[in-house]
Design a protein around this motif. Structure first.
Motif, mmCIF file in Angstrom:
data_model
loop_
_atom_site.group_PDB
_atom_site.id
_atom_site.type_symbol
_atom_site.label_atom_id
_atom_site.label_comp_id
_atom_site.label_asym_id
_atom_site.label_seq_id
_atom_site.Cartn_x
_atom_site.Cartn_y
_atom_site.Cartn_z
ATOM 1 N N ASP A 67 0.814 -1.213 0.000
ATOM 2 C CA ASP A 67 0.000 0.000 0.000
ATOM 3 C C ASP A 67 0.848 1.263 0.000
ATOM 4 O O ASP A 67 1.930 1.303 0.596
ATOM 5 N N PHE A 68 0.311 2.294 -0.603
ATOM 6 C CA PHE A 68 0.955 3.592 -0.632
ATOM 7 C C PHE A 68 0.964 4.205 0.765
ATOM 8 O O PHE A 68 -0.006 4.067 1.518
ATOM 9 N N GLU B 88 1.978 14.030 -0.549
ATOM 10 C CA GLU B 88 0.713 13.317 -0.426
ATOM 11 C C GLU B 88 0.893 12.213 0.614
ATOM 12 O O GLU B 88 2.006 11.696 0.802
ATOM 13 N N PRO C 258 0.992 12.197 -8.924
ATOM 14 C CA PRO C 258 0.919 11.654 -7.569
ATOM 15 C C PRO C 258 1.216 10.162 -7.528
ATOM 16 O O PRO C 258 0.665 9.393 -8.321
ATOM 17 N N HIS D 191 0.468 7.902 -5.425
ATOM 18 C CA HIS D 191 -0.557 6.972 -4.941
ATOM 19 C C HIS D 191 -1.428 6.456 -6.075
ATOM 20 O O HIS D 191 -2.100 5.448 -5.921
ATOM 21 N N THR D 192 -1.410 7.132 -7.212
ATOM 22 C CA THR D 192 -2.199 6.664 -8.359
ATOM 23 C C THR D 192 -1.392 5.783 -9.289
ATOM 24 O O THR D 192 -1.935 5.250 -10.258
ATOM 25 N N THR D 193 -0.113 5.639 -8.999
ATOM 26 C CA THR D 193 0.747 4.838 -9.857
ATOM 27 C C THR D 193 0.561 3.358 -9.535
ATOM 28 O O THR D 193 0.757 2.942 -8.400
ATOM 29 N N VAL D 194 0.176 2.591 -10.513
ATOM 30 C CA VAL D 194 -0.062 1.156 -10.282
ATOM 31 C C VAL D 194 1.234 0.475 -9.868
ATOM 32 O O VAL D 194 1.284 -0.261 -8.879
#
Length: 122
Positions: A46-47, A59, A102, A104-107
């Motif tokens: 998890d981020f 973020e 951002p 956190h949106t990077t798979v």
């Protein structure tokens, strides 16, 4: 290529603090945001937090907001994650990562460092 070397994990009691470091090197590391992900046993990675090298954008995952602070030292090419008020549920292997912001949106971030274990005892 970008090389990331994470460090600073350890064992701490609940309510304690730790600081993780991630040193970056390579020709293109400054093109990417830097951050941390974590993976607890039996769970997905998890981020946690990310920062741009300018420092103007950060973020955080909701679970760490107000407790963790990410910062960067451009002179040392190093990003830090200050973790305060640690909880047993923060126990995980923490991975430094580099990728587009951002984060956190990077798979899948472009680059990973080796993990560092953080264990919080109750």
């Amino acid at each position: 290529q970008v090389q990331l070397v994470g460090s600073g994990g350890g064992l701490v009691q609940a309510g304690g603090s730790l600081r993780l470091s991630c040193a970056a090197s390579g020709r293109t590391f400054s093109m990417y945001a830097m951050g941390w992900f974590r993976q607890a046993p039996g769970k997905e990675r998890d981020f946690v937090a990310a920062i741009t090298w300018s420092g103007r954008s950060t973020e955080y995952a909701d679970s760490v907001k107000g407790r963790f602070t990410i910062s960067g030292d451009n002179a040392k090419n190093t990003v830090y994650l200050q973790m305060n008020s640690l909880k047993p549920e923060d126990t995980a292997v923490y991975y430094c990562a580099a990728g587009p912001f951002p984060l956190h949106t990077t798979v899948v971030p472009n680059f990973w460092g080796q993990g560092t274990q953080v264990t919080v005892s109750s």
